[in-house]
Design a protein around this motif. Sequence first.
Motif, PDB file in Angstrom:
ATOM      1  N   PHE A 166       0.825  -1.198   0.000  1.00 32.47           N
ATOM      2  CA  PHE A 166       0.000   0.000   0.000  1.00 32.47           C
ATOM      3  C   PHE A 166       0.863   1.253   0.000  1.00 32.47           C
ATOM      4  O   PHE A 166       2.000   1.240   0.457  1.00 32.47           O
ATOM      5  N   ALA A 167       0.281   2.344  -0.513  1.00 28.83           N
ATOM      6  CA  ALA A 167       0.944   3.645  -0.488  1.00 28.83           C
ATOM      7  C   ALA A 167       0.143   4.581   0.397  1.00 28.83           C
ATOM      8  O   ALA A 167      -1.084   4.680   0.283  1.00 28.83           O
ATOM      9  N   LYS A 168       0.833   5.268   1.296  1.00 28.04           N
ATOM     10  CA  LYS A 168       0.191   6.282   2.117  1.00 28.04           C
ATOM     11  C   LYS A 168       0.111   7.595   1.330  1.00 28.04           C
ATOM     12  O   LYS A 168       0.758   7.755   0.297  1.00 28.04           O
ATOM     13  N   SER A 169      -0.639   8.515   1.855  1.00 34.23           N
ATOM     14  CA  SER A 169      -0.824   9.789   1.159  1.00 34.23           C
ATOM     15  C   SER A 169       0.470  10.574   1.039  1.00 34.23           C
ATOM     16  O   SER A 169       0.620  11.413   0.150  1.00 34.23           O
ATOM     17  N   ASN A 170       1.432  10.298   1.932  1.00 34.52           N
ATOM     18  CA  ASN A 170       2.717  11.006   1.876  1.00 34.52           C
ATOM     19  C   ASN A 170       3.723  10.323   0.955  1.00 34.52           C
ATOM     20  O   ASN A 170       4.882  10.731   0.887  1.00 34.52           O
ATOM     21  N   GLY A 171       3.296   9.267   0.269  1.00 31.27           N
ATOM     22  CA  GLY A 171       4.173   8.592  -0.683  1.00 31.27           C
ATOM     23  C   GLY A 171       4.975   7.449  -0.104  1.00 31.27           C
ATOM     24  O   GLY A 171       5.667   6.749  -0.832  1.00 31.27           O
ATOM     25  N   GLN A 172       4.907   7.256   1.226  1.00 31.03           N
ATOM     26  CA  GLN A 172       5.579   6.112   1.824  1.00 31.03           C
ATOM     27  C   GLN A 172       4.754   4.848   1.610  1.00 31.03           C
ATOM     28  O   GLN A 172       3.529   4.904   1.448  1.00 31.03           O
ATOM     29  N   THR A 173       5.407   3.721   1.632  1.00 31.64           N
ATOM     30  CA  THR A 173       4.743   2.449   1.366  1.00 31.64           C
ATOM     31  C   THR A 173       4.737   1.581   2.609  1.00 31.64           C
ATOM     32  O   THR A 173       5.589   1.706   3.479  1.00 31.64           O
ATOM     33  N   ARG A 174       3.759   0.676   2.678  1.00 31.55           N
ATOM     34  CA  ARG A 174       3.593  -0.225   3.809  1.00 31.55           C
ATOM     35  C   ARG A 174       3.184  -1.606   3.298  1.00 31.55           C
ATOM     36  O   ARG A 174       2.468  -1.726   2.312  1.00 31.55           O
ATOM     37  N   SER A 175       3.625  -2.625   4.001  1.00 32.98           N
ATOM     38  CA  SER A 175       3.192  -3.989   3.711  1.00 32.98           C
ATOM     39  C   SER A 175       3.540  -4.874   4.894  1.00 32.98           C
ATOM     40  O   SER A 175       4.540  -4.638   5.584  1.00 32.98           O
ATOM     41  N   LYS A 176       2.740  -5.881   5.118  1.00 34.08           N
ATOM     42  CA  LYS A 176       3.057  -6.846   6.170  1.00 34.08           C
ATOM     43  C   LYS A 176       4.336  -7.608   5.859  1.00 34.08           C
ATOM     44  O   LYS A 176       4.936  -8.212   6.745  1.00 34.08           O
ATOM     45  N   HIS A 177       4.779  -7.572   4.610  1.00 39.45           N
ATOM     46  CA  HIS A 177       6.007  -8.274   4.230  1.00 39.45           C
ATOM     47  C   HIS A 177       7.265  -7.542   4.687  1.00 39.45           C
ATOM     48  O   HIS A 177       8.340  -8.137   4.726  1.00 39.45           O
ATOM     49  N   TYR A 178       7.157  -6.267   5.021  1.00 41.11           N
ATOM     50  CA  TYR A 178       8.348  -5.459   5.275  1.00 41.11           C
ATOM     51  C   TYR A 178       8.795  -5.574   6.724  1.00 41.11           C
ATOM     52  O   TYR A 178       8.639  -4.660   7.535  1.00 41.11           O
ATOM     53  N   SER A 179       9.377  -6.708   7.061  1.00 41.33           N
ATOM     54  CA  SER A 179       9.769  -6.981   8.443  1.00 41.33           C
ATOM     55  C   SER A 179      11.067  -6.294   8.836  1.00 41.33           C
ATOM     56  O   SER A 179      11.329  -6.076  10.009  1.00 41.33           O
ATOM     57  N   LYS A 180      11.928  -6.029   7.868  1.00 41.65           N
ATOM     58  CA  LYS A 180      13.226  -5.372   8.095  1.00 41.65           C
ATOM     59  C   LYS A 180      14.224  -6.255   8.841  1.00 41.65           C
ATOM     60  O   LYS A 180      15.368  -5.876   9.015  1.00 41.65           O
ATOM     61  N   ARG A 181      13.793  -7.420   9.301  1.00 42.28           N
ATOM     62  CA  ARG A 181      14.653  -8.256  10.138  1.00 42.28           C
ATOM     63  C   ARG A 181      14.886  -9.619   9.503  1.00 42.28           C
ATOM     64  O   ARG A 181      13.958 -10.224   8.970  1.00 42.28           O
ATOM     65  N   ARG A 182      16.118 -10.070   9.592  1.00 44.97           N
ATOM     66  CA  ARG A 182      16.422 -11.465   9.304  1.00 44.97           C
ATOM     67  C   ARG A 182      16.068 -12.285  10.539  1.00 44.97           C
ATOM     68  O   ARG A 182      16.036 -11.770  11.650  1.00 44.97           O
ATOM     69  N   VAL A 183      15.854 -13.558  10.356  1.00 43.25           N
ATOM     70  CA  VAL A 183      15.411 -14.362  11.502  1.00 43.25           C
ATOM     71  C   VAL A 183      16.475 -14.386  12.601  1.00 43.25           C
ATOM     72  O   VAL A 183      16.138 -14.435  13.791  1.00 43.25           O
ATOM     73  N   MET A 184      17.741 -14.295  12.261  1.00 45.64           N
ATOM     74  CA  MET A 184      18.777 -14.329  13.280  1.00 45.64           C
ATOM     75  C   MET A 184      18.897 -13.006  14.049  1.00 45.64           C
ATOM     76  O   MET A 184      19.593 -12.935  15.059  1.00 45.64           O
ATOM     77  N   ASP A 185      18.187 -11.970  13.594  1.00 45.99           N
ATOM     78  CA  ASP A 185      18.326 -10.652  14.193  1.00 45.99           C
ATOM     79  C   ASP A 185      17.328 -10.368  15.302  1.00 45.99           C
ATOM     80  O   ASP A 185      17.342  -9.287  15.888  1.00 45.99           O
ATOM     81  N   TYR A 186      16.412 -11.277  15.573  1.00 46.45           N
ATOM     82  CA  TYR A 186      15.435 -10.990  16.607  1.00 46.45           C
ATOM     83  C   TYR A 186      15.128 -12.235  17.429  1.00 46.45           C
ATOM     84  O   TYR A 186      15.223 -13.358  16.951  1.00 46.45           O
ATOM     85  N   ASP A 187      14.781 -12.036  18.650  1.00 45.41           N
ATOM     86  CA  ASP A 187      14.326 -13.091  19.548  1.00 45.41           C
ATOM     87  C   ASP A 187      12.820 -13.011  19.767  1.00 45.41           C
ATOM     88  O   ASP A 187      12.173 -14.026  20.042  1.00 45.41           O
ATOM     89  N   TYR A 188      12.270 -11.802  19.674  1.00 40.09           N
ATOM     90  CA  TYR A 188      10.853 -11.627  19.929  1.00 40.09           C
ATOM     91  C   TYR A 188      10.345 -10.431  19.148  1.00 40.09           C
ATOM     92  O   TYR A 188      11.107  -9.565  18.710  1.00 40.09           O
ATOM     93  N   ILE A 189       9.043 -10.384  18.970  1.00 39.34           N
ATOM     94  CA  ILE A 189       8.390  -9.272  18.305  1.00 39.34           C
ATOM     95  C   ILE A 189       7.164  -8.903  19.116  1.00 39.34           C
ATOM     96  O   ILE A 189       6.650  -9.709  19.892  1.00 39.34           O
ATOM     97  N   GLY A 190       6.671  -7.679  18.952  1.00 34.68           N
ATOM     98  CA  GLY A 190       5.467  -7.324  19.659  1.00 34.68           C
ATOM     99  C   GLY A 190       5.293  -5.845  19.840  1.00 34.68           C
ATOM    100  O   GLY A 190       5.915  -5.036  19.139  1.00 34.68           O
ATOM    101  N   TRP A 191       4.452  -5.508  20.785  1.00 38.56           N
ATOM    102  CA  TRP A 191       4.098  -4.120  21.050  1.00 38.56           C
ATOM    103  C   TRP A 191       4.091  -3.848  22.557  1.00 38.56           C
ATOM    104  O   TRP A 191       3.942  -4.760  23.369  1.00 38.56           O
ATOM    105  N   THR A 192       4.189  -2.570  22.892  1.00 33.95           N
ATOM    106  CA  THR A 192       4.092  -2.174  24.285  1.00 33.95           C
ATOM    107  C   THR A 192       3.397  -0.831  24.379  1.00 33.95           C
ATOM    108  O   THR A 192       3.629   0.061  23.562  1.00 33.95           O
TER     109      THR A 192
END
Length: 555
Positions: free
Chosen positions: A170-196
């Motif tokens: 998807f494209a936002k109104s400011n021209g930036q893009t978003r997708s659930k695919h854009y994790s930015k992380r390799r599997v070896m780079d993280y132990d956990y994911i989430g929110w706070t």
Amino acid sequence: MSGSANHPVRRRTFVLGAAAAALAGPLAVPAAAAAFGYTDDGSHYVVDTGADLVFKVSKATGDLTSLVYRGTEYQGYGGMNSHIESGLGSSTVTIARSGSTILISVTHGTLRHYYAARSGENNVYLWTNKADTSVSATRYILRVKAGLFLNDEPDSYTYTTSTIEASDVFAKSNGQTRSKHYSKRRVMDYDYIGWTAGGVGLWIVRSNHEKASGGPFYRSLLRHQSADGGGLYEILYYGQNQTEAQRFGLQGPYVIAFTDGGAPSSSLFPGTLTTSWADSLGIAGYVGAGGRGRVAGVGITGRNTAHTYTVGLANSTAQYWGSARESDGYFSISGVLPGTYTLTVHKSELAVYTAQVTVSAGATTTLNSFAIPSSNDPSNASAIWRINDWTGTPSGFKNADLMTYAHPSDVRASAWTGNVVIGSGTETSAFPCYLWKDVNSGLLVYFKLTAAQAAAAHSLRIGVTTAYANGRPQVVVNDAWTSPVPSPPTQPSTRSLTNGSYRGNNHTFTYNVPASAWLTDTGQYNVLKINVVSGSGTTSYLSAGTSIDAIDLLA
């Protein structure tokens, strides 16, 4: 056991939200412990952890239908439950208590799935055993209600009315893009994911991924956030830009963990989690610590200390990895299932050494110090000029970092066109990380040669990390010599360059350029044109394309 493997990688985190600075916080401690146990309400098994967490599992489907922490319901968006894939449907669900552990077992055809609770913990432990392809079970998705963890980070999945690719970019109104695919992380780079937010952290702590595929550098979707809620994933197998066949067997434990806003306890991390309490629970495919082995390497010589080195173990049934120590190359990989593995040493992400190792239960396979042959690292070859170092990644090239969390059309991307002059000092940063047939094919590289260099034939090398639609480079030198069209190497067949991933199969194209192609006037620039050729692909960023690792002209 499935979660006991120790991978000595540099620990990194994946955190969002206002309370992200409070990462050192411990697991939440309840003000007054409730009674640990479970009840049957007719439709669900209701588990009270005896801490601050109560959850429900459907007796009909094995879906997680409720997740109440400190009186607040976190489960559910869009009327959907949390579950394997998109929900298993009719399943056999049973429950049992063994001392301080409650285990819920879900059977659906050949698939087995498990939820476990421990007395006094705000955690749910999960295992999934996919035995074959008869059940589509490639993920567990924790669906979180809207409004609890609002964010708009670069990797969040934000719905808009502007879909720019398929139904998931998807494209936002400011021209930036978003997708659930854009994790930015390799599997070896993280132990956990989430929110706070608001003094609550909700996390999925990943498993050791021994039965997943793609190796330590693989990227896959990890979470998404949208107007109707958010999702946290544990990916059991992901087909996008996948380089390996699907592995089968037990994966886990992976953990749903609530905290008081800090990080989940490090005792839950893959490589540190020990679940001896699960040894006697009867989980299908479970192998305890005593049934596993270890590989230890005394050292690795011949390394370029400017780069990190990762050691991987892989066969058709399991995968593991660990980091080589910077000082001497020592490495240790624990919790390995018995068997014979291919050991691969990676300079950054470029394979530079392989060997075979055999692992036995309860034993350590010790490898004496070994050397990476100089010829195995293409950076060691003498070159007239070189653009970027050989690392198996496009890192350093224009737009390379952005492409792990954005679409190539993103407003933040620099122009994909533009030519390169050797000796300018900006050769690498000016060269685009990706080339497409319909976007920037025909890129020019200008360079000068001495009289002696122009009098000889030279080999030109172009390294790639993946390709889409069989895109591959064909070169033209001074409009005087055109290379043959090279055969396409084996690469993943799905989208890659637009899905936040450059990780495919590294391949080097070599072009033997005759002396007759060079200009003899040493004051003039020779011109190398790099075209992308393929009969596949469509248009624009979905035309045939490839990701670049390095380019050099050998002496």
